[in-house]
Scaffold this active site. Structure first.
Site, PDB file in Angstrom:
ATOM      1  N   SER A 116       0.838  -1.191   0.000  1.00 47.54           N
ATOM      2  CA  SER A 116       0.000   0.000   0.000  1.00 47.54           C
ATOM      3  C   SER A 116       0.884   1.256   0.000  1.00 47.54           C
ATOM      4  O   SER A 116       1.700   1.427  -0.898  1.00 47.54           O
ATOM      5  CB  SER A 116      -0.973  -0.028   1.187  1.00 47.54           C
ATOM      6  OG  SER A 116      -1.980   0.958   1.053  1.00 47.54           O
ATOM      7  N   GLU A 212      -1.895  -2.595  -8.134  1.00 46.24           N
ATOM      8  CA  GLU A 212      -3.145  -2.738  -7.393  1.00 46.24           C
ATOM      9  C   GLU A 212      -3.461  -1.388  -6.780  1.00 46.24           C
ATOM     10  O   GLU A 212      -2.635  -0.488  -6.768  1.00 46.24           O
ATOM     11  CB  GLU A 212      -3.025  -3.829  -6.326  1.00 46.24           C
ATOM     12  CG  GLU A 212      -1.992  -3.550  -5.234  1.00 46.24           C
ATOM     13  CD  GLU A 212      -2.572  -2.830  -4.031  1.00 46.24           C
ATOM     14  OE1 GLU A 212      -3.774  -2.998  -3.743  1.00 46.24           O
ATOM     15  OE2 GLU A 212      -1.833  -2.074  -3.380  1.00 46.24           O
ATOM     16  N   HIS A 277      -4.817  -5.313  -1.512  1.00 50.56           N
ATOM     17  CA  HIS A 277      -5.844  -5.105  -0.489  1.00 50.56           C
ATOM     18  C   HIS A 277      -6.973  -6.120  -0.650  1.00 50.56           C
ATOM     19  O   HIS A 277      -8.132  -5.769  -0.859  1.00 50.56           O
ATOM     20  CB  HIS A 277      -6.405  -3.690  -0.588  1.00 50.56           C
ATOM     21  CG  HIS A 277      -5.417  -2.608  -0.305  1.00 50.56           C
ATOM     22  ND1 HIS A 277      -4.478  -2.196  -1.232  1.00 50.56           N
ATOM     23  CD2 HIS A 277      -5.217  -1.843   0.799  1.00 50.56           C
ATOM     24  CE1 HIS A 277      -3.748  -1.212  -0.709  1.00 50.56           C
ATOM     25  NE2 HIS A 277      -4.175  -0.980   0.514  1.00 50.56           N
TER      26      HIS A 277
END
Length: 310
Positions: A116, A212, A277
Site C-alpha cells: 500500500s 493494485e 488489499h
C-alpha cells in the site's frame, strides 16, 4: 532492469522490528499481529513511535521525524533480522527524505515487508539500497491477523522461500502470453506519485510490473495509468500483473479501462493475481527475475526471494 540483492531468510528466534512509517496503528490489531509473529517463533520488537498519532494530522503515526527515526534505527540495529511495517495509510512520502540512506546501506541487507503506502519505500529500497523487498501483509493488517492463506504464504516466503518460488494465483489473462523480467510495483497511486522524486526509478523497462489499488474511482485509475504512460515510465515493460482493486468501482466497470490503458503495451497482462488489499493476499517479492505466464496465472521466480544465511 537489474536483479537486486537478496537478504537472508529468517530462522526460528529471529528478531523482527515492527515500524509504522505511514498511518496510526490500532493497538489491539498490533497486539494480535505480534501474537501471530510469536507463534512463528519470531521475536517481535515494536519501535518506540508505532502507536503515536500526530497532534495536527491525525492520519499520521506521529511526526515525520519520529517515523523516520524508528525505521532507520530498526534497519541499522544489527540484532534485527527483518523489518515489518504495521500498516499503510499515508505518510511515507513525507518521511522518506529524512532517512540516512548511506547509513542504511552500510547496515547491510535484511528483510523488509509491507504494501500500500509502503510502495514508496519498496521503490526507495530498490533504487537506494539495491535490495529485494517483499510486497506482503503487514503486522497490524486485518488480513494478516485473520486470514490463514495470507499468513502461511508470508511465513513460507520468510522461512522456506524455495517452497513458494512458483506463485500460483488463479488469475486469468487480460492479455495472454508469457514474459520475463524483474518484479517491481505496488500501489498504482503511489507509483504515479513517486514520479520525479529523489528515489524514483527511471521506468519499468525490463520489469514485470505489479499493480493494485484501493478506494479509487475509475477516472483516478485512468489518470494514474495515463500519467505513467505519458511520462514514458511504462516504456519497455515486460508484463503486467494486476492485483486487487478493493473498494473501487465494480470490476466489470474497471476492467475495460485497464484493457484500454494497458492493452496497447503489447505485453502479457494477468488480472486477479491475488495480491494487495484483498482477502488472503499473496506475498510477491520485488527485485527478483521471474517468468510470468498470463494464461495459467503463475509467476515463477528464477530463484527464491531470500537466500540462505552466510
Amino acid at each position: 532492469m537489474r536483479e537486486l540483492v537478496r537478504p537472508a531468510r529468517l530462522a526460528p528466534g529471529a528478531r523482527v522490528a515492527v515500524v509504522a512509517p505511514s498511518g496510526p496503528v490500532p493497538e489491539e490489531r498490533l497486539q494480535a499481529g505480534l501474537d501471530v509473529l510469536r507463534g512463528w517463533d519470531l521475536d517481535p520488537v515494536v519501535a518506540p513511535h508505532v502507536l503515536d498519532r500526530h497532534d495536527t494530522f491525525d492520519y499520521l503515526a506521529g511526526t515525520d521525524a519520529d517515523r523516520a527515526a524508528d525505521l532507520q534505527a530498526a534497519w541499522c540495529d544489527p540484532a534485527v533480522d527483518a523489518v515489518l511495517c504495521a500498516r499503510g495509510g499515508y505518510g511515507v512520502q513525507r518521511m522518506a527524505d529524512l532517512l540516512d540512506w548511506e547509513a542504511m546501506r552500510a547496515a547491510g541487507p535484511k528483510v523488509f515487508v509491507g504494501f500500500s503506502d509502503i510502495t514508496a519505500l519498496h521503490e526507495a529500497f530498490a533504487t537506494r539500497l539495491g535490495l529485494v523487498t517483499l510486497h506482503g501483509p503487514m503486522a497490524a493488517g486485518i488480513d494478516f491477523i485473520k486470514n490463514a492463506r495470507a499468513q502461511e504464504h508470508l511465513r513460507a516466503t520468510l522461512f522456506a522461500p524455495e517452497t513458494v518460488r512458483v506463485i500460483t494465483s488463479g488469475g486469468t489473462p487480460l492479455v495472454p502470453g508469457r514474459a520475463r523480467g524483474v518484479t517491481l510495483g505496488g500501489c498504482l497511486a503511489l507509483l504515479a506519485a513517486d514520479l520525479g522524486t529523489p528515489h524514483a526509478r527511471p521506468g519499468a523497462r525490463g520489469g514485470l510490473l505489479c499493480l493494485e489499488d484501493v478506494g479509487e474511482e475509475t477516472y483516478r485509475i485512468d489518470r494514474y495509468l495515463t500519467q505513467l504512460l505519458r511520462s514514458g515510465w511504462l516504456d519497455g515493460v515486460g508484463g503486467v500483473l494486476l492485483g486487487s482493486w478493493a473498494q473501487c468501482e465494480p470490476y466489470e466497470r474497471l476492467r475495460p479501462l485497464l484493457a484500454d490503458r494497458l492493452g496497447g503495451l503489447g505485453v502479457p497482462v494477468v488480472e486477479d493475481f491475488g495480491f494487495g488489499h484483498c482477502e488472503g493476499a499473496l506475498t510477491v517479492p520485488f527485485g527478483v527475475p521471474a517468468e510470468l505466464d498470463a494464461d495459467t496465472g503463475t509467476l515463477t521466480l528464477d530463484r527464491p526471494a531470500l537466500c540462505s544465511p552466510g
